[in-house]
Design a protein around this motif. Structure first.
Motif, short mmCIF file in Angstrom:
data_model
loop_
_atom_site.label_atom_id
_atom_site.label_comp_id
_atom_site.label_asym_id
_atom_site.label_seq_id
_atom_site.Cartn_x
_atom_site.Cartn_y
_atom_site.Cartn_z
N SER B 45 4.67 14.18 23.97
CA SER B 45 5.80 14.96 24.46
C SER B 45 7.05 14.13 24.18
N GLY B 46 8.19 14.70 24.51
CA GLY B 46 9.42 13.97 24.27
C GLY B 46 10.60 14.79 24.72
N PRO B 47 11.81 14.24 24.58
CA PRO B 47 13.01 14.94 25.04
C PRO B 47 13.44 16.03 24.05
N PHE B 48 12.63 17.10 23.99
CA PHE B 48 12.91 18.21 23.08
C PHE B 48 12.88 19.49 23.88
N PRO B 49 14.00 19.77 24.60
CA PRO B 49 13.98 20.89 25.54
C PRO B 49 13.67 22.23 24.86
N GLU B 50 13.98 22.37 23.57
CA GLU B 50 13.74 23.65 22.91
C GLU B 50 12.27 23.81 22.51
N GLU B 51 11.51 22.75 22.60
CA GLU B 51 10.10 22.83 22.20
C GLU B 51 9.25 23.07 23.43
N ARG B 52 8.75 24.29 23.54
CA ARG B 52 8.10 24.69 24.78
C ARG B 52 6.78 23.99 25.04
N PHE B 53 6.01 23.81 23.99
CA PHE B 53 4.66 23.32 24.21
C PHE B 53 4.45 21.98 23.54
N GLN B 54 4.25 20.97 24.34
CA GLN B 54 4.07 19.62 23.82
C GLN B 54 2.76 19.05 24.35
N GLY B 55 2.11 18.27 23.51
CA GLY B 55 0.79 17.77 23.86
C GLY B 55 0.83 16.65 24.88
N GLY C 170 -0.79 20.09 21.61
CA GLY C 170 0.28 21.08 21.71
C GLY C 170 0.07 21.78 23.04
N SER C 171 0.03 23.10 23.01
CA SER C 171 -0.17 23.81 24.27
C SER C 171 -1.63 24.15 24.50
N ALA C 172 -2.47 23.90 23.50
CA ALA C 172 -3.85 24.37 23.58
C ALA C 172 -4.72 23.38 24.34
N LEU C 173 -5.39 23.88 25.35
CA LEU C 173 -6.33 23.06 26.10
C LEU C 173 -7.50 22.73 25.18
N ILE C 174 -7.85 21.46 25.10
CA ILE C 174 -8.98 21.09 24.25
C ILE C 174 -10.27 21.33 25.02
N PRO C 175 -11.11 22.22 24.55
CA PRO C 175 -12.37 22.47 25.25
C PRO C 175 -13.40 21.40 24.87
N GLU C 176 -14.48 21.36 25.59
CA GLU C 176 -15.53 20.41 25.24
C GLU C 176 -16.23 20.78 23.93
N GLY C 177 -16.02 21.99 23.49
CA GLY C 177 -16.55 22.37 22.18
C GLY C 177 -18.04 22.60 22.18
N ALA D 131 7.50 42.85 32.48
CA ALA D 131 6.82 41.58 32.76
C ALA D 131 7.09 40.61 31.63
N GLU D 132 7.32 39.38 32.00
CA GLU D 132 7.48 38.31 31.01
C GLU D 132 6.10 37.74 30.68
N VAL D 133 5.85 37.54 29.40
CA VAL D 133 4.60 36.93 29.00
C VAL D 133 4.91 35.72 28.13
N ILE D 134 4.31 34.61 28.47
CA ILE D 134 4.46 33.40 27.65
C ILE D 134 3.24 33.29 26.75
N VAL D 135 3.49 33.18 25.46
CA VAL D 135 2.40 33.02 24.49
C VAL D 135 2.38 31.56 24.08
N THR D 136 1.28 30.90 24.31
CA THR D 136 1.20 29.49 23.91
C THR D 136 0.98 29.42 22.41
N LEU D 137 1.30 28.28 21.84
CA LEU D 137 1.12 28.11 20.41
C LEU D 137 -0.29 27.62 20.15
N ALA D 138 -0.95 28.28 19.21
CA ALA D 138 -2.29 27.83 18.86
C ALA D 138 -2.19 26.49 18.14
#
Lengths: 106, 129, 241, 143
Positions: B45-55, C170-177, D131-138
């Motif tokens: 992650s980091g200071p990137f407010p526009e990036e919604r999803f960070q690991g 990223g946003s994806a939860l890593i499953p145990e696979g 309704a607001e829906v948030i789509v996560t990035l694959a």
């Protein structure tokens, strides 16, 4: 023929509201997606769905590319009399498929 | 390259100061936030407010410029696994020691030297915690 | 150190099905046969199972009644070829030898349909990989493959799906696979696909070469994954993001 | 079919790309459904997950409060979106024989956005909810 899954009761009490759930195998190619060579794949979707009950239309839907592949549509109808429910999907490239199910109303 | 030779090289990168071309922080930021190019935000992650999803597989990049020197950042990005063989962070500038690399990526580093300099220049700007 | 504790905690835990990592809504889609798109393939498989095919003019149903529990025991040892065989491979073999019918390629729609029809009959049963010692060397090779770093990104299966399961890529939860839901309907694919297709995804994802479908490496990984997920219920056709 | 997977591939190698519908597009699509009538808040419930793991298949259900009698019933339910290439999602038409004013389907979402559900009533009124829906990035996709 596309594969279709229809879920509805075979019989119902007169006046009961029955739930009908439908799935049909279809790619719903949106017309916005690039293919392997980078050019946009042409749209190929189901555009219309209808359900008739003993010949009378009881439900109809217009679909867009925003409907997921293998479209799922669920709705209800009142069991009025014994007879046949008919389901028709129509779409791009002359797609047309009709399935029927009988229902016994007591 | 043997692993000990690789470690020596990595250490040399850490302490050395040959004339590295000056990187461009703006380009570096674009690389860091690009999920196909830098891939950084998949793990960090980091200071990137526009990036919604960070690991959350790795520490935040916030404050990286305060914690590390340019040489240390460069060494870690170029060959993280040379410094720590167990690291999951890819060695962005190294092509040795890999196996079964897909033909399109074979013998190519993930980032070029110039791109790594851009990323280093950007990370050095991250001085807030 | 937090990660180390997490790792130690997971090592002791029971295997966790990917279902548990999905939203309530996707769990409901998987559980509802009238909404799970994978059931379209299931229904096709049921029809194919009844159909007479090939020079022998036999249908699968002419020899097999219930196949409940079978999928939970695959991959198994195949004495005829002296090699491990997975469920899809077994269906291919049966088709060639008993039905004398044209082969169905890996990942083809009819083979996926037949496989999911058979697999679903084991739904809810625990994965129970056979203890056959002849499978042990291939299973060990599968484990080695699972732990082998590969590709330009130089990652192993284990580094994500074992050591970092539960964290977010990223946003994806890593499953145990785990391999208890295949063939599965993956929303990303908008279609049903096999475990081999999913393994191929990961290999190409780390920018590695991926063997052709049916290759020994996949069988070895499948064997190891069956062992690793032993006890998990069969969920085919699972729904996954 | 292109089956070249990538780690963290495209922002969404989704079936729905590229350009999003404009707010004017959505307004026009809504107008085509309502004929310009005002939308009232209420009577419509939209059940859609607030956070989805993949925008390719998002389950949803719309339920409208209506007695569904010949004199007073819901005649249609329509769904609109902000950021897919086109604003329309689905329009369902029915009448008192439906028994209940309900529609469930699986939709696609190109990205995080607001979904608008509108019900048309036999008295000419239109009711809505959103309704607001948030789509996560694959992270791992086949593009």
């Amino acid at each position: 023929m596309a594969r279709v899954l229809l879920n509805l009761p075979r019989s119902a009490a007169k006046g009961a509201v029955i739930e009908i759930r439908t799935l049909i195998m279809h790619p719903m190619e949106s017309g916005f997606r690039p293919g392997m060579n980078g050019s946009i794949l042409p749209r190929d979707i189901i555009t219309r769905f209808r359900c008739s009950y003993n010949g009378e239309e009881v439900f109809r839907a217009e679909l867009s590319p925003a409907i997921a592949a293998n479209p799922f549509i669920s709705f209800t109808t009142v069991a009025t009399e014994s007879g046949t429910l008919s389901f028709t999907w129509e779409g791009d490239n002359d797609f047309r498929q009709t399935e029927t199910r009988d229902i016994a109303v007591t | 390259m043997t692993s000990s030779a690789r470690a020596v090289l990595a250490l040399a990168l850490l302490v050395a100061g040959p004339a590295w071309a000056q990187g461009d922080a703006a380009r570096g930021r674009a690389i860091v936030t690009n999920r196909q190019k830098g891939l950084c935000l998949l793990c960090h992650s980091g200071p990137f407010p526009e990036e919604r999803f960070q690991g959350n597989l790795a520490p935040s990049l916030a404050g990286a410029g305060r914690r590390w020197t340019a040489a240390a950042l460069r060494a870690r990005i170029t060959d993280s696994q040379g410094l720590n063989p167990g690291s999951i962070m890819p060695s962005y500038g190294a092509v040795q020691g890999l196996r079964d690399v897909a033909p399109a990526f074979r013998d190519k580093p993930i980032l070029t030297e110039a791109e790594i300099e851009d990323v280093v220049a950007f990370l050095l700007t991250l001085d807030d915690e | 150190m937090r990660w180390l504790l997490l790792l130690l905690g997971m090592a002791a835990a029971q295997p966790r099905s990917g279902t548990q990592d999905m939203s309530r809504e996707l769990q409901a889609m998987q559980a509802d046969d009238s909404a799970n798109p994978g059931m379209l393939w299931m229904q096709e498989g049921e029809a194919l199972f009844q159909r007479r095919e090939g020079l022998a003019g036999k249908a699968c149903a002419d020899c097999h009644a219930s196949l409940a529990g079978v999928a939970a025991r695959y991959p198994a040892w195949d004495p005829a070829t002296a090699a491990p065989i997975d469920l899809a491979g077994r269906i291919q073999q049966c088709r060639a030898e008993r039905q004398q019918a044209a082969p169905l390629p890996r990942e083809s729609e009819p083979l996926l349909a037949l496989t999911v029809f058979v697999a679903r009959q084991s739904r809810g049963m625990a994965l129970a990989p056979p203890a056959d010692p002849r499978l042990a060397p291939a299973r060990a090779r599968g484990e080695a493959l699972f732990r082998q770093r590969r590709g330009q990104l130089n990652l192993s299966c284990a580094q994500c799906h074992e050591e970092r399961a539960g964290l977010r890529l990223g946003s994806a939860l890593i499953p145990e696979g785990h391999a208890n839901g295949y063939p599965q309907y993956r929303l990303e694919w908008q279609a049903l696909g096999s475990l081999q297709r999913r393994l191929r995804n990961c290999m190409v994802g780390v920018r590695a070469t991926a063997p052709a479908y049916g290759a020994a490496e996949y069988l070895e990984l499948e064997l190891f994954l069956a062992q690793r997920g032993a006890g998990l219920p069969v969920e085919a056709p699972a729904v996954r993001p | 079919m292109n089956r070249r997977p990538l780690l963290a591939g495209a922002l969404l190698a989704l079936t729905l790309r590229p350009a999003a519908a404009t707010p004017e597009d959505e307004a026009a699509a809504l107008r085509a459904f309502t004929g310009g009538a005002a939308l009232r808040e209420g009577r419509v419930a939209l059940d859609i997950p607030p956070l989805v793991e993949n925008g390719n298949t998002v389950p949803l259900k719309v339920t409208v409060q209506s007695p569904m009698t010949a004199a007073d019933h819901c005649t249609a339910i329509a769904l609109f979106n902000e950021k897919n290439p086109q604003p329309q999602v689905i329009t369902a038409r029915f009448g008192p024989r439906a028994g209940r004013a309900e529609l469930a389907t699986h939709m696609r979402l190109a990205t995080s956005q607001k979904i608008l559900a509108v019900a048309a009533m036999s008295d000419g009124s239109f009711w809505s909810t959103s309704a607001e829906v948030i789509v996560t990035l694959a992270a791992c996709i086949e593009s």
